[in-house]
Design a protein around this motif. Structure first.
Motif, PDB file in Angstrom:
ATOM      1  N   SER A   1      13.462  -8.179 -15.532  1.00  0.00           N
ATOM      2  CA  SER A   1      12.028  -7.925 -15.595  1.00  0.00           C
ATOM      3  C   SER A   1      11.323  -8.889 -14.668  1.00  0.00           C
ATOM      4  O   SER A   1      11.700 -10.046 -14.537  1.00  0.00           O
ATOM      5  CB  SER A   1      11.507  -8.090 -17.029  1.00  0.00           C
ATOM      6  OG  SER A   1      11.737  -9.403 -17.471  1.00  0.00           O
ATOM      7  N   GLU A   2      10.328  -8.377 -13.987  1.00  0.00           N
ATOM      8  CA  GLU A   2       9.623  -9.190 -13.022  1.00  0.00           C
ATOM      9  C   GLU A   2       8.210  -9.460 -13.520  1.00  0.00           C
ATOM     10  O   GLU A   2       7.590  -8.634 -14.169  1.00  0.00           O
ATOM     11  CB  GLU A   2       9.565  -8.467 -11.665  1.00  0.00           C
ATOM     12  CG  GLU A   2      10.946  -8.220 -11.078  1.00  0.00           C
ATOM     13  CD  GLU A   2      10.856  -7.451  -9.766  1.00  0.00           C
ATOM     14  OE1 GLU A   2       9.748  -6.984  -9.439  1.00  0.00           O
ATOM     15  OE2 GLU A   2      11.881  -7.344  -9.091  1.00  0.00           O
ATOM     16  N   LYS A   3       7.707 -10.581 -13.176  1.00  0.00           N
ATOM     17  CA  LYS A   3       6.334 -10.916 -13.495  1.00  0.00           C
ATOM     18  C   LYS A   3       5.424 -10.001 -12.705  1.00  0.00           C
ATOM     19  O   LYS A   3       5.564  -9.859 -11.497  1.00  0.00           O
ATOM     20  CB  LYS A   3       6.047 -12.372 -13.149  1.00  0.00           C
ATOM     21  CG  LYS A   3       4.655 -12.816 -13.567  1.00  0.00           C
ATOM     22  CD  LYS A   3       4.448 -14.265 -13.233  1.00  0.00           C
ATOM     23  CE  LYS A   3       3.049 -14.716 -13.614  1.00  0.00           C
ATOM     24  NZ  LYS A   3       2.811 -16.116 -13.274  1.00  0.00           N
ATOM     25  N   GLU A   4       4.515  -9.334 -13.362  1.00  0.00           N
ATOM     26  CA  GLU A   4       3.721  -8.304 -12.723  1.00  0.00           C
ATOM     27  C   GLU A   4       2.386  -8.837 -12.254  1.00  0.00           C
ATOM     28  O   GLU A   4       1.658  -9.494 -12.975  1.00  0.00           O
ATOM     29  CB  GLU A   4       3.511  -7.153 -13.706  1.00  0.00           C
ATOM     30  CG  GLU A   4       2.990  -5.924 -13.018  1.00  0.00           C
ATOM     31  CD  GLU A   4       3.158  -4.719 -13.877  1.00  0.00           C
ATOM     32  OE1 GLU A   4       2.205  -3.953 -13.984  1.00  0.00           O
ATOM     33  OE2 GLU A   4       4.242  -4.553 -14.457  1.00  0.00           O
ATOM     34  N   ILE A   5       2.058  -8.571 -11.013  1.00  0.00           N
ATOM     35  CA  ILE A   5       0.761  -8.942 -10.456  1.00  0.00           C
ATOM     36  C   ILE A   5       0.077  -7.642 -10.077  1.00  0.00           C
ATOM     37  O   ILE A   5       0.514  -6.942  -9.176  1.00  0.00           O
ATOM     38  CB  ILE A   5       0.919  -9.848  -9.219  1.00  0.00           C
ATOM     39  CG1 ILE A   5       1.684 -11.108  -9.599  1.00  0.00           C
ATOM     40  CG2 ILE A   5      -0.426 -10.187  -8.621  1.00  0.00           C
ATOM     41  CD1 ILE A   5       2.029 -11.985  -8.418  1.00  0.00           C
ATOM     42  N   SER A   6      -0.978  -7.268 -10.776  1.00  0.00           N
ATOM     43  CA  SER A   6      -1.639  -5.992 -10.560  1.00  0.00           C
ATOM     44  C   SER A   6      -2.499  -6.042  -9.314  1.00  0.00           C
ATOM     45  O   SER A   6      -3.425  -6.848  -9.210  1.00  0.00           O
ATOM     46  CB  SER A   6      -2.484  -5.621 -11.780  1.00  0.00           C
ATOM     47  OG  SER A   6      -1.661  -5.395 -12.891  1.00  0.00           O
ATOM     48  N   TYR A   7      -2.180  -5.208  -8.370  1.00  0.00           N
ATOM     49  CA  TYR A   7      -2.982  -5.060  -7.164  1.00  0.00           C
ATOM     50  C   TYR A   7      -3.967  -3.935  -7.422  1.00  0.00           C
ATOM     51  O   TYR A   7      -5.180  -4.130  -7.366  1.00  0.00           O
ATOM     52  CB  TYR A   7      -2.075  -4.756  -5.975  1.00  0.00           C
ATOM     53  CG  TYR A   7      -2.757  -4.803  -4.632  1.00  0.00           C
ATOM     54  CD1 TYR A   7      -2.743  -3.703  -3.799  1.00  0.00           C
ATOM     55  CD2 TYR A   7      -3.412  -5.946  -4.205  1.00  0.00           C
ATOM     56  CE1 TYR A   7      -3.362  -3.735  -2.568  1.00  0.00           C
ATOM     57  CE2 TYR A   7      -4.036  -5.987  -2.981  1.00  0.00           C
ATOM     58  CZ  TYR A   7      -4.018  -4.881  -2.159  1.00  0.00           C
ATOM     59  OH  TYR A   7      -4.647  -4.919  -0.936  1.00  0.00           O
ATOM     60  N   ILE A   8      -3.443  -2.756  -7.733  1.00  0.00           N
ATOM     61  CA  ILE A   8      -4.268  -1.709  -8.327  1.00  0.00           C
ATOM     62  C   ILE A   8      -4.086  -1.847  -9.832  1.00  0.00           C
ATOM     63  O   ILE A   8      -2.964  -1.993 -10.308  1.00  0.00           O
ATOM     64  CB  ILE A   8      -3.830  -0.322  -7.831  1.00  0.00           C
ATOM     65  CG1 ILE A   8      -4.375  -0.097  -6.422  1.00  0.00           C
ATOM     66  CG2 ILE A   8      -4.311   0.774  -8.760  1.00  0.00           C
ATOM     67  CD1 ILE A   8      -4.064   1.242  -5.843  1.00  0.00           C
ATOM     68  N   ASN A   9      -5.173  -1.790 -10.546  1.00  0.00           N
ATOM     69  CA  ASN A   9      -5.141  -1.970 -11.989  1.00  0.00           C
ATOM     70  C   ASN A   9      -4.054  -1.104 -12.628  1.00  0.00           C
ATOM     71  O   ASN A   9      -3.984   0.093 -12.373  1.00  0.00           O
ATOM     72  CB  ASN A   9      -6.514  -1.604 -12.563  1.00  0.00           C
ATOM     73  CG  ASN A   9      -6.571  -1.760 -14.063  1.00  0.00           C
ATOM     74  OD1 ASN A   9      -6.230  -0.841 -14.786  1.00  0.00           O
ATOM     75  ND2 ASN A   9      -6.979  -2.924 -14.515  1.00  0.00           N
ATOM     76  N   LYS A  10      -3.201  -1.748 -13.428  1.00  0.00           N
ATOM     77  CA  LYS A  10      -2.057  -1.039 -13.994  1.00  0.00           C
ATOM     78  C   LYS A  10      -2.502   0.076 -14.932  1.00  0.00           C
ATOM     79  O   LYS A  10      -1.895   1.158 -14.959  1.00  0.00           O
ATOM     80  CB  LYS A  10      -1.152  -2.016 -14.733  1.00  0.00           C
ATOM     81  CG  LYS A  10       0.170  -1.390 -15.146  1.00  0.00           C
ATOM     82  CD  LYS A  10       1.139  -2.414 -15.680  1.00  0.00           C
ATOM     83  CE  LYS A  10       2.479  -1.771 -16.002  1.00  0.00           C
ATOM     84  NZ  LYS A  10       3.457  -2.740 -16.522  1.00  0.00           N
ATOM     85  N   GLU A  11      -3.555  -0.146 -15.712  1.00  0.00           N
ATOM     86  CA  GLU A  11      -4.036   0.879 -16.633  1.00  0.00           C
ATOM     87  C   GLU A  11      -4.553   2.095 -15.856  1.00  0.00           C
ATOM     88  O   GLU A  11      -4.350   3.231 -16.264  1.00  0.00           O
ATOM     89  CB  GLU A  11      -5.142   0.318 -17.529  1.00  0.00           C
ATOM     90  CG  GLU A  11      -4.653  -0.722 -18.523  1.00  0.00           C
ATOM     91  CD  GLU A  11      -3.533  -0.163 -19.412  1.00  0.00           C
ATOM     92  OE1 GLU A  11      -3.680   0.980 -19.898  1.00  0.00           O
ATOM     93  OE2 GLU A  11      -2.522  -0.859 -19.600  1.00  0.00           O
ATOM     94  N   HIS A  12      -5.187   1.805 -14.715  1.00  0.00           N
ATOM     95  CA  HIS A  12      -5.662   2.926 -13.901  1.00  0.00           C
ATOM     96  C   HIS A  12      -4.481   3.685 -13.283  1.00  0.00           C
ATOM     97  O   HIS A  12      -4.519   4.911 -13.178  1.00  0.00           O
ATOM     98  CB  HIS A  12      -6.593   2.440 -12.789  1.00  0.00           C
ATOM     99  CG  HIS A  12      -7.092   3.555 -11.923  1.00  0.00           C
ATOM    100  ND1 HIS A  12      -8.072   4.436 -12.323  1.00  0.00           N
ATOM    101  CD2 HIS A  12      -6.710   3.966 -10.677  1.00  0.00           C
ATOM    102  CE1 HIS A  12      -8.277   5.330 -11.376  1.00  0.00           C
ATOM    103  NE2 HIS A  12      -7.467   5.063 -10.362  1.00  0.00           N
TER     104      HIS A  12
END
Length: 1019
Positions: free
Chosen positions: A479-490
């Motif tokens: 598992s990788e640490k997630e950095i949202s560039y485009i909002n993940k919920e969107h």
């Protein structure tokens, strides 16, 4: 002496020899078919008497051994039924061969026909003296590589006639060569027109009218709406029904000739009109036709040339007949002495006692695609006073008075149908009876107390089997640490937006994004962004992503050309400053080579070029086929650049909504407020729900399931899980042989439950794919591989009650199968089915036959394990290892027995499917032929115990390992190297994978080492 020969001919040893000989012959025939065509394979193998003789001897041998082994007893009923079924099937095949026939019937809409064009080719001979006549149709099986010699002697009244074979050429072309000594002095125009592979020559002879490239040309034989050439004042004149421009090649001067205006045709001048182009190369004042061939591959529908010498009462004449399969040829007429002859070669007409009237031909396509989803013929049977309507479509046949009509093909203009016709009622009934006996015999094996299967079961030690659904976190290995560039919920909301792919399939954007990112980067995520975030970002900010290192490049030479320093490089790196494509020359050179001749560089060039093109599509916005057009007859969806196809406000919406959406995303990067992109996305989803046809819109369950399937990547994780757990369990089991402890038993039990849990997730993955695709998950190469892996694990679980070795072995094999399935040449994309696969027979036939591979793979891995246990045998462990070998060999035989039963039933059910789909239950197609080869090979393996010289445990286990090569050929070899009806599951010919050489090396080394140890400790 004679008695010994007879005893040998009816012995099991000779039967085993015949099985292997028969398998080798038909296997070899598939390669002949691939290289020279189906008719050549028939002429060289299938239609030969010696081929029939092999089957006759097998039948006699089977009949005798029914008596020899006293199978006519209640306790032997299962074995009797099983062996009796093959006798009945062979009898049915004989009836079909000698009394049945097949062909095609072509009907245009609004017309009727009772003419069948035979599949068999004939030499048709007609001789008459104007009072009496003699007619004979001689069936012929000819090819370019066989000895076709034949002579037909005829006595007609008091005349002795002989028709003798001289030569046979396939795929002939005619040319017209100058011959000043020609008696006929035929004049011709040599013109050059565009062909499929560049320009080609056509010869238009004096008084001829001929259609060339959809245009009618004439020479000295004028016809309306044709390009008419004619002689006038020692020049070639022309009148055309349309305007024609001309350009002289020497000085590039141009001229225009009006329709219906006479003008002179000059050499070395190009004449054009829209797609029409022709050049007069030369005028041949006196010449003759010559036929030539530069091919040995026979193709249906192509012209072949049969040369004959006809003799009658001391006179003789050389005759050339043009014809071939699927065409009715014009007879060649001539006179010898006082007799009139008419000879022709090719298919013949067979008349049915009734007519078929075509009311309507219907073709349906997948939404937004030119690919047909189904086609059907609405017909009426007209028979005396009976008119009855029928609908013929794929997998739905018309049965009438012993004739069976199948939807085979259709005319290009979709105004006519081509029906495959079969007349073989007696042969089909007998063969189906054989299939029924086969099924009854196989099923009864498992319930008859004194069967071989029950005998092996009693020999195995009993153990309890516990199945515990065991959920494990190991399905996620990293598992990788997630950095949202485009909002993940969107991005999750964007996942649900539907898109139409090039094949017409409607799928969630999540699927398209995951497919494209895997192709571009060979990864499921990038820079801590999931596939949807990456692909959406690429469309929103193409300039920024064109500079990012996202395109996978492996080959060092390609890296040097584009200036890449790592395994991934940017889109911009593929272009010079002037915009020229750096790989252009390399790509052109790669595509010029046949797939089988492409090296590592060429294959990588093609793959990288595909990735670059995908990026271009994304940056250009052509991906977004998300807008359904209201009332579109083909349910096609369009991208924003095609907004002019929409009207009024819809056109404005389609044109602008994506621009607004992408702009709002850019604004949301800074504001962190994603309400506006969410709102605009909802408008697009509402637009789809409003205007898309409800017939093609997937349900919420289907959309959710497909997204879950993509995100879980079950099979990508399972192959790592299976290999780790399988190897650890196998090591523990081998260690247990020498060091038996309670803690080790608990560890093995833990591994066992972990594999069980992996199997549960494997089953869930198959179910998800089934729901998402809308069809059973075994319709293409990738799906059949993941299903085969599932069946392999299932066989291991079934036999794990008797031995834990089987479970660890199948876990390893299942892992390898899933790993091969993930290779580049196995496409995991969810696709639509071709029409012939859209049938319930797919679920039955393919499920059974592919599942059999799992049990046969288990046999191979158990055989390999037994052989290596033999290798590690010494005086100290000999007694214990012998018990293990006996146990594993018994399991192996049981597994192979189940596998052969399933393979046999699946193969003959395939025959039923073929009979219901295109009117032939057996046609020696490479796939069905190699399935039969596999059955024969494994039948030999199971009967080795009856032949003392090869009845040892070593021989059986080695045979089970070697026999798997027939399955590999059936599955991989046919699908990827041979041509045939199963091409819908195949790709272009591929180089032989490296694992084949590794497996061959391991097999040879294992056979040698184990043989040495077996002779030392077990003989």
């Amino acid at each position: 002496m004679l008695g010994r020969i007879i005893q040998y001919l009816i012995s099991v040893k000779f039967a085993a020899f015949l099985l292997i000989l028969f398998a080798a012959v038909i296997g070899y025939a598939t390669f002949i078919e691939n290289d020279f065509g189906r008719d050549t394979a028939k002429a060289l193998v299938y239609n030969k008497f010696w081929f029939e003789f092999i089957m006759i001897m097998l039948c006699i041998n089977l009949v005798y051994n029914l008596k020899r082994y006293k199978l006519f007893r209640k306790e032997k009923l299962s074995i009797l039924l099983f062996h009796l079924s093959f006798i009945v099937i062979l009898l049915g095949a004989g009836v079909t061969r000698y009394f049945g026939y097949e062909g095609i019937m072509h009907i245009r809409e609004g017309e009727s026909s009772n003419i069948i064009i035979s599949d068999q080719t004939y030499l048709q001979i007609n001789v008459n003296d104007k009072k009496m006549q003699y007619t004979y149709d001689m069936p012929l099986s000819l090819s370019a590589i066989t000895n076709n010699t034949f002579t037909k002697s005829v006595k007609f009244l008091e005349n002795k006639i002989e028709v003798k074979y001289e030569d046979f050429l396939v795929n002939v072309r005619d040319t017209f060569i100058e011959d000043l000594n020609s008696i006929s002095k035929t004049k011709a125009l040599h013109i050059i027109v565009p062909g499929e592979n560049g320009m080609k020559s056509e010869f238009l002879k004096d008084k001829e009218q001929r259609k060339i490239k959809d245009v009618i040309y004439t020479y000295n034989n004028k016809l309306g709406d044709a390009i008419n050439f004619f002689d006038e004042e020692n020049k070639i004149k022309c009148i055309a029904p349309f305007d024609i421009s001309s350009m002289k090649m020497l000085d590039q001067s141009k001229d225009m000739h009006n329709r219906n205006e006479k003008f002179t045709i000059n050499q070395r001048t190009l004449y054009s009109n829209d797609n029409l182009n022709f050049v007069l190369k030369e005028i041949i004042d006196s010449g003759i036709n010559k036929y030539y061939s530069n091919s040995t591959y026979m193709k249906d529908g192509k012209s072949n040339l049969l040369r004959l010498k006809v003799k009658s009462n001391g006179q003789e004449k050389d005759i050339e007949l043009i014809g071939g399969k699927g065409r009715i040829s014009e007879p060649t007429r001539f006179t010898l002495g006082n007799l009139n002859f008419s000879l022709s070669y090719g298919s013949k007409q067979i008349l049915t006692p009734f007519n078929i009237f075509l009311r309507d031909f219907q073709l349906d396509r997948y939404p937004g695609s030119s690919s047909p989803s189904s086609f059907a013929a609405e017909v009426t049977v007209v028979d005396k006073d009976v008119d009855k309507d029928y609908r013929i479509y794929m997998n739905n046949v018309l049965d009438y008075r012993g004739y069976r009509f199948f939807q085979s093909s259709y005319d290009k203009d979709e105004m006519g149908t081509v029906l495959s016709v079969n007349y073989d009622l007696a042969g089909t009934i007998i063969t189906y009876l054989g299939y029924l006996l086969l099924a009854l015999g196989m099923v009864s094996v498992f319930f008859t107390r004194q069967s071989r299967f029950k005998f092996l079961t009693k020999k195995l030690s009993k153990a309890n089997l516990f199945l515990l659904p065991f959920l494990i976190p190991l399905l996620s290995f990293s598992s990788e640490k997630e950095i949202s560039y485009i909002n993940k919920e969107h991005s999750k909301k964007f996942d649900r937006l539907l898109v139409q792919d090039q094949g017409g399939r409607i799928k969630p954007m999540n699927t398209l994004c995951s497919e494209y990112l895997r192709k571009i980067s060979k990864k499921n995520s990038l820079e801590n962004l999931n596939s949807t975030q990456v692909i959406l970002s690429m469309m929103v900010n193409p300039h920024e992503w064109a500079s990012k290192d996202i395109i996978k490049v492996k080959h060092e030479q390609i890296k040097q050309v584009v200036g890449a320093s790592s395994s991934r490089t940017s889109f911009k790196s593929f272009f010079e400053k002037d915009g020229s494509y750096k790989l252009k020359t390399l790509v052109e050179q790669a595509y010029k080579k046949e797939p089988i001749n492409r090296g590592k560089l060429e294959k990588d060039i093609i793959s990288v070029d595909e990735r670059v093109n995908i990026c271009f599509i994304l940056f250009n916005g052509d991906l977004m086929r998300i807008f359904p057009l209201r009332g579109d007859p083909n349910n096609t969806w369009y991208n924003p650049k095609q907004h002019q196809l929409f009207s009024g406000k819809d056109s404005l919406f389609v044109s602008n909504i994506l621009k607004l959406y992408f702009s709002s995303i850019n604004s949301s990067y800074e504001s962190k407020n994603w309400n506006e992109p969410d709102s605009l996305l909802n408008y697009m989803i509402k637009f789809q729900n409003m205007y898309a046809s409800s017939d093609i819109m997937p349900s919420n369950l289907k959309i959710n399931t497909e997204i879950w399937y993509n995100n879980l990547d079950i099979f990508g994780k399972l192959y790592k899980f299976y290999i780790v757990i399988g190897l650890l369990m196998l090591i523990s089991l081998f260690y247990e042989i020498f060091n038996n402890s309670k803690s080790l038993k608990k560890l093995i039990k833990l591994f066992k439950y972990l594999i069980f849990s992996g199997f549960v997730f494997h089953t869930i993955g198959l179910a998800f794919r089934w729901i998402a695709s809308g069809h059973a998950p075994w319709s293409n190469g990738y799906e059949s591989m993941i299903y085969t892996a599932w069946a392999t694990l299932l066989s291991g679980i079934i036999f794990s009650k008797k031995s834990n070795f089987t479970l660890s072995a199948t876990a390893i094999v299942g892992s390898l199968i899933l790993m091969f399935a993930s290779m580049n040449w196995m496409d995991p994309t969810l696709t639509n089915l071709v029409p012939v696969l859209n049938s319930y027979w797919l679920m039955i036939h393919v499920a059974i036959i592919v599942a059999s591979y799992g049990f046969l793979f288990l046999g191979a891995i158990l055989g390999l394990m037994c052989l290596w246990i033999i290798v590690f045998t010494n005086n100290e462990n000999k007694k214990k290892l012998k018990l293990i070998i006996n146990s594993l060999t018994n399991i192996n035989e049981r597994g192979i027995t189940v596998g052969v039963f399933m393979l046999t039933i699946g193969t003959f059910l395939g025959g039923v499917w073929a009979n219901e789909s295109w009117g032939r239950y057996w046609g020696w197609d490479p796939k069905e032929t190699w399935a039969l080869v596999s059955i024969l090979v494994y039948a030999f393996v199971l009967h080795m115990r009856l032949i003392p010289a090869i009845s040892s445990k070593y021989s059986f286990n080695l045979a089970s390992l070697v026999a798997i090569w027939s399955i590999l050929m059936t599955y991989f070899g046919v699908n990827y190297y041979l041509s045939g009806l199963h091409s819908y599951a195949a790709g272009d010919p591929m180089p032989i994978p490296n694992f084949v050489y590794y497996f061959l090396f391991i097999t040879i080394v294992t056979a040698i080492l184990s043989r040495i140890k077996f002779k030392k400790y077990y003989i």
